[in-house]
Design an enzyme around this catalytic site. Sequence first.
Site, mmCIF file in Angstrom:
data_model
loop_
_atom_site.group_PDB
_atom_site.id
_atom_site.type_symbol
_atom_site.label_atom_id
_atom_site.label_comp_id
_atom_site.label_asym_id
_atom_site.label_seq_id
_atom_site.Cartn_x
_atom_site.Cartn_y
_atom_site.Cartn_z
ATOM 1 N N HIS A 95 1.811 0.476 -13.327
ATOM 2 C CA HIS A 95 2.608 -0.721 -13.568
ATOM 3 C C HIS A 95 4.093 -0.353 -13.566
ATOM 4 O O HIS A 95 4.483 0.651 -14.174
ATOM 5 C CB HIS A 95 2.222 -1.350 -14.917
ATOM 6 C CG HIS A 95 2.957 -2.611 -15.171
ATOM 7 N ND1 HIS A 95 2.626 -3.800 -14.535
ATOM 8 C CD2 HIS A 95 4.048 -2.875 -15.927
ATOM 9 C CE1 HIS A 95 3.477 -4.733 -14.918
ATOM 10 N NE2 HIS A 95 4.358 -4.201 -15.755
ATOM 11 N N GLY A 136 0.774 -1.240 0.000
ATOM 12 C CA GLY A 136 0.000 0.000 0.000
ATOM 13 C C GLY A 136 0.805 1.289 0.000
ATOM 14 O O GLY A 136 0.301 2.323 0.434
ATOM 15 N N SER A 137 2.022 1.267 -0.532
ATOM 16 C CA SER A 137 2.769 2.538 -0.552
ATOM 17 C C SER A 137 2.162 3.507 -1.566
ATOM 18 O O SER A 137 2.172 4.729 -1.344
ATOM 19 C CB SER A 137 4.263 2.305 -0.823
ATOM 20 O OG SER A 137 4.484 1.899 -2.150
ATOM 21 N N ASN A 154 -4.609 1.894 -13.548
ATOM 22 C CA ASN A 154 -3.609 1.040 -12.889
ATOM 23 C C ASN A 154 -2.239 1.688 -13.023
ATOM 24 O O ASN A 154 -1.995 2.473 -13.941
ATOM 25 C CB ASN A 154 -3.600 -0.341 -13.558
ATOM 26 C CG ASN A 154 -2.650 -1.306 -12.866
ATOM 27 O OD1 ASN A 154 -2.578 -1.354 -11.633
ATOM 28 N ND2 ASN A 154 -1.898 -2.065 -13.642
#
Length: 224
Positions: free
Chosen positions: A129, A20-21, A127
């Site tokens: 990536h 969760g950074s 998202n």
Amino acid sequence: MSHSTSSALPKIAILASGRGSNFDAIADAVAQGKLAAEIVCVLSDRADAPVLTKASARGLRAIHVAPPATSAGDLDSRRRVHDQEVVTALRAVQAEWIVMAGYMRVVTPVLLDAFKVQSGDYSRVVNIHPSLLPAFPGVESYQRAFEHGCALAGVTVHLVSEGVDAGPICAQESFAIGECRDVAEIERLGLAIEHRLYPQTLQWLLHQNFKLVQHKERLSVRKS
Ligand code: GRF
């Protein structure tokens, strides 16, 4: 489901499976007024994900949706059943955008269709990536760039479509790794970029300040 973003702040749901950074970076940007959005929930497929504890500690709604047991059918139907439960949970909190940040699941049209814009051009699902897509989709991308002997690694923010890490690219940033001695060093450099690039990109994306550009192979999303 309504996808209107006419309310003052776009409502976002963060989907994450682990540390969760990136969630922290987004929540900090919201708290500091750098990202105008409301985090309506943090949802994880893993009950023990540290991101859920972090969300609760910030007073945010933390939701766990467990994937079906492996005995409950083939992989695709289990993914669809899980996505339907996720959609139900996100509708209940009136999420308008899904922001994936280390969500380790392949999503199906069940989820993408529920967040599709009226024109049908894309889904409101984003998202981040850890590579310069289309290089190194999938897992352990920083490691694979290191093992490949790349001179550059990078970060991509993209809209999610069917296929692994395959949707329209919104933003990318590269960094030199030729002198890096191990993967940990690359990850440290990459995460620092992720934590800046993701909130920055979300700020124009969520507020619809972009245009879609059709290329020979696919769409991209450009800040307008
Ligand atoms: C990040 O490297 C992100 O790019 C990738 O998964 C990792 C999640 O890290 N999709 P964290 O959970 O946000 O710390």
